[in-house]
Design a protein around this motif. Structure first.
Motif, PDB file in Angstrom:
ATOM      1  N   THR A 168      51.109  39.825  35.600  1.00  0.00           N
ATOM      2  CA  THR A 168      50.596  41.365  35.429  1.00  0.00           C
ATOM      3  C   THR A 168      49.182  41.277  35.465  1.00  0.00           C
ATOM      4  O   THR A 168      48.528  42.353  35.482  1.00  0.00           O
ATOM      5  CB  THR A 168      51.281  41.906  34.066  1.00  0.00           C
ATOM      6  N   GLU A 169      48.436  40.375  34.742  1.00  0.00           N
ATOM      7  CA  GLU A 169      47.109  40.265  34.553  1.00  0.00           C
ATOM      8  C   GLU A 169      46.187  39.828  35.697  1.00  0.00           C
ATOM      9  O   GLU A 169      45.188  40.339  35.860  1.00  0.00           O
ATOM     10  CB  GLU A 169      46.567  39.400  33.374  1.00  0.00           C
ATOM     11  N   ALA A 170      46.710  38.865  36.521  1.00  0.00           N
ATOM     12  CA  ALA A 170      46.064  38.322  37.693  1.00  0.00           C
ATOM     13  C   ALA A 170      45.934  39.159  38.772  1.00  0.00           C
ATOM     14  O   ALA A 170      46.925  40.061  38.839  1.00  0.00           O
ATOM     15  CB  ALA A 170      46.598  36.859  37.962  1.00  0.00           C
TER      16      ALA A 170
ATOM     17  N   ASP B 115      52.815  37.202  31.455  1.00  0.00           N
ATOM     18  CA  ASP B 115      51.554  37.641  31.401  1.00  0.00           C
ATOM     19  C   ASP B 115      50.779  37.511  32.727  1.00  0.00           C
ATOM     20  O   ASP B 115      49.940  38.493  33.095  1.00  0.00           O
ATOM     21  CB  ASP B 115      50.909  37.392  30.069  1.00  0.00           C
ATOM     22  N   PHE B 116      50.708  36.406  33.213  1.00  0.00           N
ATOM     23  CA  PHE B 116      49.705  35.931  34.325  1.00  0.00           C
ATOM     24  C   PHE B 116      50.174  36.977  35.658  1.00  0.00           C
ATOM     25  O   PHE B 116      49.146  37.531  36.122  1.00  0.00           O
ATOM     26  CB  PHE B 116      50.063  34.486  34.734  1.00  0.00           C
TER      27      PHE B 116
ATOM     28  N   ASN C   7      43.863  29.147  35.128  1.00  0.00           N
ATOM     29  CA  ASN C   7      43.431  29.532  33.869  1.00  0.00           C
ATOM     30  C   ASN C   7      42.387  28.305  33.224  1.00  0.00           C
ATOM     31  O   ASN C   7      41.424  28.721  32.778  1.00  0.00           O
ATOM     32  CB  ASN C   7      44.381  29.547  32.718  1.00  0.00           C
TER      33      ASN C   7
END
Length: 328
Positions: free
Chosen positions: A83-85, A80-81, A303
């Motif tokens: 794709t989101e960062a 997820d990191f 994070n």
């Protein structure tokens, strides 16, 4: 017969029968004013005590949120990191990890790592701090981008009108009339030469020289535009910001407090085990496993910094609410 005793609380009796109290003018107003100031001071102190109490509560809330995060986060968060960062953050973390573990392809090279407990522990602490630092640096990048002047024109980055094709196109459509200024032009142009003094040049030769110089400058402009375009595509804004800071890089981690350090310790203990100090050396791991662990560690540090900033903003807003009410 008049009494010689102490004066009465009632000074005298007028003919109309009214009584005049022995109270000095304005004394009641002064008492009321002092009472009002005292009440305002008490309210002010009460609000300040409430603000301090709320600040303590928010500090405890931030510590709980951070410690709970490092005790429950799993390596699956990396997907997820990624794709989101921001892309430059993910790219910067990859480069940082590869600079440590090497870039040998695992399908062709089998790399193993053996380390003492203290060394790996320090490495994880360093990568948590790097992730924290990257988040603060990314805030600076976003702020600069929001305040930046408009970027160079697209035609400049792409070479613009300076390419040979565009020059030919401009000559054909008449926007740049190369050579056409020579028609019906006669005379000479006088220039001053440092050694020869006044020097005359036929006007047609002078125009041709100017057009040649103009074409040369446009060609240089095209080469510069292509170079800037390549740098624009390959440059990592986050790493560039950190490099520009130079000696000021420690400023990106100066807000790391005891609550953040406690979260760091809990995360490291969770990865290495509570008794990792008694195990030396640690079990051997592959280079790829170490790279995955380091990427995961930097993402957690990144994070944690986001959580630290969010709680700090919330705390500032709550304190501001109290200070706005304190208008006396």
């Amino acid at each position: 017969m008049q009494s010689l005793g102490a004066p009465s609380a009632l000074s005298d009796t007028r003919a109309c029968g009214t009584l005049r109290p022995c109270v000095r003018p304005g004394s009641l107003r002064q008492v009321a004013s002092r009472r009002g100031r005292s009440e305002r001071v008490q309210v002010c102190r009460s609000q300040r005590d409430s603000a301090v109490s709320m600040d303590i509560q928010q500090g405890a809330s931030k510590l709980f949120a951070m410690t709970n995060y490092v005790q429950t986060v799993e390596p699956t968060m990396v997907a997820d990191f990624k794709t989101e960062a921001p892309a430059c953050v993910v790219d910067a973390i990859y480069k940082t990890v590869f600079n440590t573990t090497g870039i040998l392809p695992p399908q062709f090279f089998e790399v193993s790592v053996r380390s003492a407990s203290n060394s790996l522990e320090q490495l994880l602490y360093t990568y948590l701090l790097k992730g924290f630092m990257y988040r603060n640096a990314m805030i600076r990048v976003d702020l600069k981008a929001s305040l930046a002047l408009p970027s160079a024109p697209e035609n400049f980055l792409n070479g613009g009108l300076a390419t040979a094709e565009s020059l030919q196109q401009s000559a054909e459509d008449g926007s740049i009339a190369t050579g056409r200024q020579l028609r019906d032009v006669t005379g000479t142009v006088l220039n001053w030469h440092n050694e020869q003094g006044v020097k005359s040049t036929p006007v047609q030769a002078y125009i041709q020289q100017m057009e040649a110089d103009n074409a040369h400058l446009r060609q240089q402009n095209a080469e510069l535009g292509r170079l800037l375009q390549r740098q624009h595509h390959h440059q990592n804004a986050l790493l560039s910001e950190i490099n520009e800071l130079g000696p000021g890089t420690p400023l990106l981690t100066e807000d790391v407090g005891e609550d953040v350090h406690m979260a760091f310790r809990l995360f490291v203990e969770r990865q290495l085990g509570p008794d990792h100090q008694d195990v030396n050396p640690l079990p051997e791991v592959s280079g790829q496993e170490l790279a995955v662990l380091l990427f995961y560690t930097m993402a957690v540090g990144y994070n944690l910094c986001s959580m630290h900033i969010s709680h700090g903003i919330a705390s500032s807003l709550d304190v501001a609410d109290y200070s706005d009410d304190d208008d006396y």
